[in-house]
Design a protein around this motif. Structure first.
Motif: not given
Length: 271
Positions: A23-27, A78-86, A88-100
């Motif tokens: 995404v960022t192109g940074r090494s 995030v899911n939409a952005y990664y999907r649109q830019n092919n 999605s595999n970079d999100l492998s292993g992500y199990q999102w949760e949000t807590r307060l």
């Protein structure tokens, strides 16, 4: 001592190689297995939740409902952005949760693999849903772009040299490595030991407002947020958030430069 540590770090980088962020192109120097960091994150996240008071939406708490709603919209963006830019595999292993969680600290963080926590003490500074979305976009970016890996790699390479992978595998449940992990994420009393670098902060600012905009929140609220952060720090009561996210002199100026791009993604949604 510092020169020796940097020499070891440089050698480790050459030995294990660098990775270029799609995404960022940074090494980036990422010497630790991301999958193992995600596993560690699950353990540390559960440990954190068990020792802190979680505020649930089921208790009809409007703040918890807001945090969950904002978190889910950022995740969807995030899911939409990664999907649109092919990517999605970079999100492998992500199990999102949000807590307060109930805490007077003004803080928030996201672990590798997508475990997001907001402290109630942050909400008086964010003040509104859109500003919170910009915070969560920023924090999610740190996780997505492997900034925790970079920071831990730097810290562990200085300690263990080229044996970093063996050391991590052998010590990842030790108090020292767990503390390093917490500091790299922004959890706990040692957060100030590993401040995010200028490059990491700019990446998180840049894409954080894009995720917020894609989620239907005005990215311009990030400007007011950082103005309030700076005012809070200037009053002598520095938010814990600034321990790992220092307010660089030109942060707002840089956000203004990123804003036209983010606004292209902005489509307001009904709450």
């Amino acid at each position: 001592m510092l020169k020796n540590a940097l020499f070891v770090l440089a050698g480790a980088t050459l030995f294990y190689g660098c990775a270029t962020n799609a995404v960022t192109g940074r090494s980036q120097m990422k010497l630790l297995p991301e999958s193992q960091l995600q596993q560690m994150a699950v353990t540390e996240y559960q440990s954190f939740l068990s020792s802190n008071k979680v505020v649930t939406a089921s208790s009809n708490n409007r703040d918890a409902e807001m945090v969950n709603r904002v978190g889910q919209r950022i995740i969807n963006a995030v899911n939409a952005y990664y999907r649109q830019n092919n990517l999605s595999n970079d999100l492998s292993g992500y199990q999102w949760e949000t807590r307060l969680v109930q805490s007077n600290e003004a803080n928030a963080w996201c672990m590798p693999g997508g475990k997001i926590v907001v402290y109630t003490g942050l909400l008086p500074i964010t003040q509104n849903e859109a500003a919170l979305a910009n915070v969560l976009g920023h924090e999610v970016s740190h996780a997505l772009f492997g900034h925790t890996n970079e920071r831990m790699s730097q810290g562990m390479a200085a300690q263990f040299g080229t044996n970093i992978l063996d050391a991590f595998a052998a010590n990842k449940t030790s108090p020292g490595v767990r503390q390093l992990f917490g500091a790299a994420v922004g959890v706990g009393s040692q957060v100030g030991l590993l401040a995010f670098s200028r490059k990491q902060e700019l990446e998180a600012d840049h894409y954080g407002i894009i995720w917020a905009a894609m989620a239907g929140y005005n990215p311009q609220e990030a400007i007011g947020l950082w103005q309030r952060m700076q005012a809070k720090a200037g009053s002598g009561s520095t938010p814990e958030f600034l321990s790992t996210h220092p307010g660089p002199e030109h942060r707002i100026e840089q956000l203004q430069k990123f804003m036209p791009e983010a606004m292209k993604y902005y489509r307001p949604v009904n709450k």
